[in-house]
Design a protein around this motif. Structure first.
Motif, short mmCIF file in Angstrom:
data_model
loop_
_atom_site.label_atom_id
_atom_site.label_comp_id
_atom_site.label_asym_id
_atom_site.label_seq_id
_atom_site.Cartn_x
_atom_site.Cartn_y
_atom_site.Cartn_z
N ILE A 397 0.84 -1.21 0.00
CA ILE A 397 0.00 0.00 0.00
C ILE A 397 0.87 1.25 0.00
N MET A 398 1.90 1.26 0.83
CA MET A 398 2.75 2.44 0.91
C MET A 398 3.64 2.57 -0.32
N ALA A 399 3.99 1.46 -0.96
CA ALA A 399 4.74 1.54 -2.21
C ALA A 399 3.86 2.16 -3.31
N ALA A 400 2.58 1.77 -3.35
CA ALA A 400 1.66 2.37 -4.31
C ALA A 400 1.47 3.86 -4.01
N PHE A 401 1.43 4.20 -2.74
CA PHE A 401 1.35 5.61 -2.34
C PHE A 401 2.51 6.40 -2.93
N ASP A 402 3.73 5.87 -2.78
CA ASP A 402 4.91 6.58 -3.29
C ASP A 402 4.84 6.76 -4.80
N GLN A 403 4.32 5.78 -5.49
CA GLN A 403 4.21 5.88 -6.94
C GLN A 403 3.18 6.93 -7.35
N VAL A 404 2.01 6.90 -6.71
CA VAL A 404 0.93 7.83 -7.09
C VAL A 404 1.31 9.27 -6.74
N TYR A 405 2.02 9.46 -5.64
CA TYR A 405 2.39 10.81 -5.20
C TYR A 405 3.78 11.22 -5.66
N ALA A 406 4.38 10.45 -6.56
CA ALA A 406 5.69 10.82 -7.10
C ALA A 406 5.59 12.19 -7.77
N GLY A 407 6.55 13.03 -7.50
CA GLY A 407 6.54 14.37 -8.08
C GLY A 407 5.81 15.40 -7.24
N ILE A 408 5.08 14.95 -6.23
CA ILE A 408 4.39 15.87 -5.32
C ILE A 408 5.29 16.07 -4.10
N PRO A 409 5.59 17.30 -3.72
CA PRO A 409 6.48 17.54 -2.57
C PRO A 409 5.97 16.82 -1.32
N ASP A 410 6.89 16.37 -0.51
CA ASP A 410 6.52 15.57 0.65
C ASP A 410 5.55 16.31 1.56
N HIS A 411 5.75 17.62 1.74
CA HIS A 411 4.89 18.36 2.67
C HIS A 411 3.47 18.55 2.13
N GLU A 412 3.26 18.25 0.84
CA GLU A 412 1.92 18.35 0.26
C GLU A 412 1.22 16.99 0.19
N ARG A 413 1.89 15.95 0.62
CA ARG A 413 1.28 14.63 0.64
C ARG A 413 0.50 14.44 1.94
N PRO A 414 -0.51 13.57 1.93
CA PRO A 414 -1.30 13.39 3.15
C PRO A 414 -0.54 12.61 4.22
N ALA A 415 -0.94 12.83 5.45
CA ALA A 415 -0.50 11.95 6.53
C ALA A 415 -1.21 10.61 6.35
N VAL A 416 -0.53 9.53 6.72
CA VAL A 416 -1.12 8.19 6.64
C VAL A 416 -0.93 7.53 8.00
N LEU A 417 -2.01 7.13 8.63
CA LEU A 417 -1.98 6.61 9.99
C LEU A 417 -2.62 5.23 10.07
N LYS A 418 -2.27 4.49 11.12
CA LYS A 418 -2.84 3.16 11.33
C LYS A 418 -4.09 3.19 12.20
N ARG A 419 -4.23 4.22 13.02
CA ARG A 419 -5.29 4.23 14.03
C ARG A 419 -6.24 5.41 13.80
N SER A 420 -7.52 5.19 14.05
CA SER A 420 -8.51 6.27 13.88
C SER A 420 -8.20 7.45 14.80
N SER A 421 -7.87 7.16 16.06
CA SER A 421 -7.61 8.26 16.99
C SER A 421 -6.39 9.05 16.57
N CYS A 422 -5.40 8.38 15.98
CA CYS A 422 -4.22 9.09 15.46
C CYS A 422 -4.65 10.00 14.31
N GLY A 423 -5.46 9.45 13.39
CA GLY A 423 -5.89 10.25 12.25
C GLY A 423 -6.70 11.45 12.67
N ARG A 424 -7.62 11.27 13.61
CA ARG A 424 -8.45 12.38 14.06
C ARG A 424 -7.61 13.45 14.74
N THR A 425 -6.59 13.02 15.47
CA THR A 425 -5.72 13.98 16.15
C THR A 425 -4.87 14.74 15.14
N VAL A 426 -4.28 14.04 14.18
CA VAL A 426 -3.43 14.68 13.19
C VAL A 426 -4.23 15.66 12.34
#
Length: 527
Positions: A397-426
């Protein structure tokens, strides 16, 4: 100890400008200040409090008042939990406040927030009240409600009371049942105390006001602190049949002046006029979690295109927290390279800021029903009650993420989290640590794309205070239980259910372990 001569602000003001530096004075001062409170306007409380202070503390209060610091530019109230990082820290530094002045300032700011129900006051936010608010009619006693909570199902769902402490927060439900027909739904296979096999349309309705009255009566609910989920795992919050009740609950929470985090998880979506209703909320700290994982429609029927359009629309809002829920991920069903690429392209094109991954919970009942429906089975070995997402699939999944977001600056890419509470906090920023205390296992829970600033916020999670823990243990009928507070965790010397432990973590914003869990954690780090 201060001896108070009266209960009015005028009486209190005669006792000198150092009054609020003595915590013994807070209960009566808090009652006098809250008598002026308007949930829509914190300024009367802040102005009145300045008559009880002097020097740097008065200047700090004036700064908070004149800068409208308790309200964001969008008109949304700053959540009470964010006061320490967003207001106290900068005001303490700017005005060189002493620890006693900072504590007094925090108390005054809390006085500008409402504490309905039997839990919480500005001077003791985590404690049960000794006197109930005027006009409050309890649904049941705290002891009765706690007993019903103990009867909840394996995931915490309390079908008797319909307010339940779950891992993701406290779920408030108006009814049980969902017509969307997702084949993997664990509710439809009877994973509750009572089950609802075949009850596809929601029933057993509570009205919105009764549901919120039950929430306020629950001794485990803390105003402004407990994360709330509406129909968290019993139905779909945005179904036309449930929308009026969902909106009624949100509007009631907002009118009460509560700044709790509230979550709605959806595979349905809303039209623009209803999104605008959500955007009108000024107190409730709402997040919308839109599910999309390219699951085959035979397994997950809700309309894909409608969900994608809704995700695009709601991500344009500057007043709502929005998470792209990349779940459920089912080995062999939606994990081909084409599936993974398509999901990330949808999230990229929609402008997703925060993505939460999640595997599939699958049991023998599901396997039987899948075969009866003629559906392919997911791959892998499932543990009852646990979601499966293998490390190999996560890496793909994360390898596909890197391919799809290739060329997009890192700071413009989304955060990716494992836990709902982490995602809601971020998604909310970096003012708070993860409310489920997942930072106790960073190698497991923090290894995807969590921002560095959030790591720092979690690492700086405040160490719980003994009085706070004593109050919380009383609320779960464990008064007198021995505990140890360390810089990295709080150890409870008792056998806690997973939901009692969740309750403690969500109120303390810090890891909590039983003695056995703490020993296992230490042993794992030594190996």
């Amino acid at each position: 100890m201060t001896t108070l001569l009266g209960t009015t602000l005028e009486d209190l003001a005669t006792q000198g400008p150092g009054l609020l530096l003595d915590e013994a004075a807070w209960p009566q001062a808090g009652r006098a200040l809250q008598a002026l409170m308007d949930p829509t306007d914190p300024h009367p409380v802040l102005a009145a409090a300045r008559t009880l202070t002097d020097g740097a503390l008065t200047t700090a209060l004036a700064a908070a008042d004149s800068n409208n610091a308790l309200t964001e530019p969008t008109g949304r109230r700053v959540p009470l939990q964010e006061l320490p990082s967003r207001l106290l820290a900068p005001l303490t530094a700017a005005h060189q406040l002493s620890p006693a002045q900072t504590a007094a300032l925090h108390f005054v700011l809390r006085c500008a927030y409402a504490f309905p129900g039997p839990v919480g006051t500005p001077w003791a936010p985590l404690a049960l009240k000794s006197e109930l608010p005027a006009g409050y009619k309890p649904f049941a006693t705290p002891e009765e409600i706690a007993a019903w909570q103990a009867e909840a199902g394996p995931d915490g769902l309390n079908t008797k009371y319909l307010v339940s402490q779950m891992k993701g927060g406290m779920s408030v439900d108006c009814g049980i049942g969902c017509p969307l027909g997702c084949a993997y739904c664990y509710r439809r296979e009877g994973d509750t105390v009572d089950g609802y096999v075949g009850r596809w349309e929601p029933d057993g309705f509570l009205e919105a006001d009764e549901a919120i009255d039950r929430l306020l009566a629950h001794p485990w609910f803390t105003p402004h602190i407990t994360p709330i989920g509406l129909h968290m795992s019993t139905s779909e919050a945005f179904l036309p049949k449930l929308w009026d009740r969902t909106w009624g609950m949100l509007a009631r929470l907002d009118a009460l002046g509560l700044t709790n985090r509230v979550s709605c998880i959806t595979k349905h979506g809303l039209p623009d006029d209803k999104v605008e209703m959500l955007e009108s909320l000024t107190h409730v700290d709402l997040d919308i979690n839109v599910c999309y994982a390219a699951m085959p429609e035979a397994i997950e029927p809700p309309n894909r295109a409608r969900r994608i359009d809704f995700l695009r629309r709601i991500l344009t809002s500057d007043k709502l927290n929005v998470l792209a829920y990349y779940r459920p991920i089912a080995e062999g069903l939606n994990t081909t390279d084409a599936h993974l690429t398509q999901v990330w392209e949808v999230f990229r094109d929609a402008g997703a800021r925060t993505v939460v991954l999640g595997g599939l919970k699958f049991a023998d009942d599901h396997a039987r029903s899948f075969m009866e429906y003629g559906l392919p089975l997911p791959q892998g070995s499932f543990t009852p009650g646990k979601k499966l997402l293998t490390a190999a699939t996560e890496a793909r999944i994360m390898a596909a993420f890197d391919q799809v977001y290739a060329g997009i600056p890192d700071h413009e890419r989304p955060a990716v989290l494992k836990r709902s509470s982490c995602g809601r906090t971020v998604e909310r920023g970096h003012h708070l640590p993860d409310y489920n205390g997942h930072h106790d296992l960073p190698a497991t829970n923090c290894r995807l794309r969590c921002p560095a600033a959030q790591h720092q916020a979690c690492a700086a999670s405040p160490v719980p205070q003994p009085q706070e823990l004593t109050q919380l243990l009383q609320r779960i009928n464990r008064a007198g239980t021995r505990f140890d507070i360390t810089p990295t965790t709080t150890v409870i010397h008792a056998q806690l259910s997973q939901f009692e432990r969740t309750f403690l973590r969500q109120n303390l914003l810090a890891p909590v372990h039983t003695a056995r869990q703490a020993a296992e954690l230490v042993a794992g780090r030594i190996r």
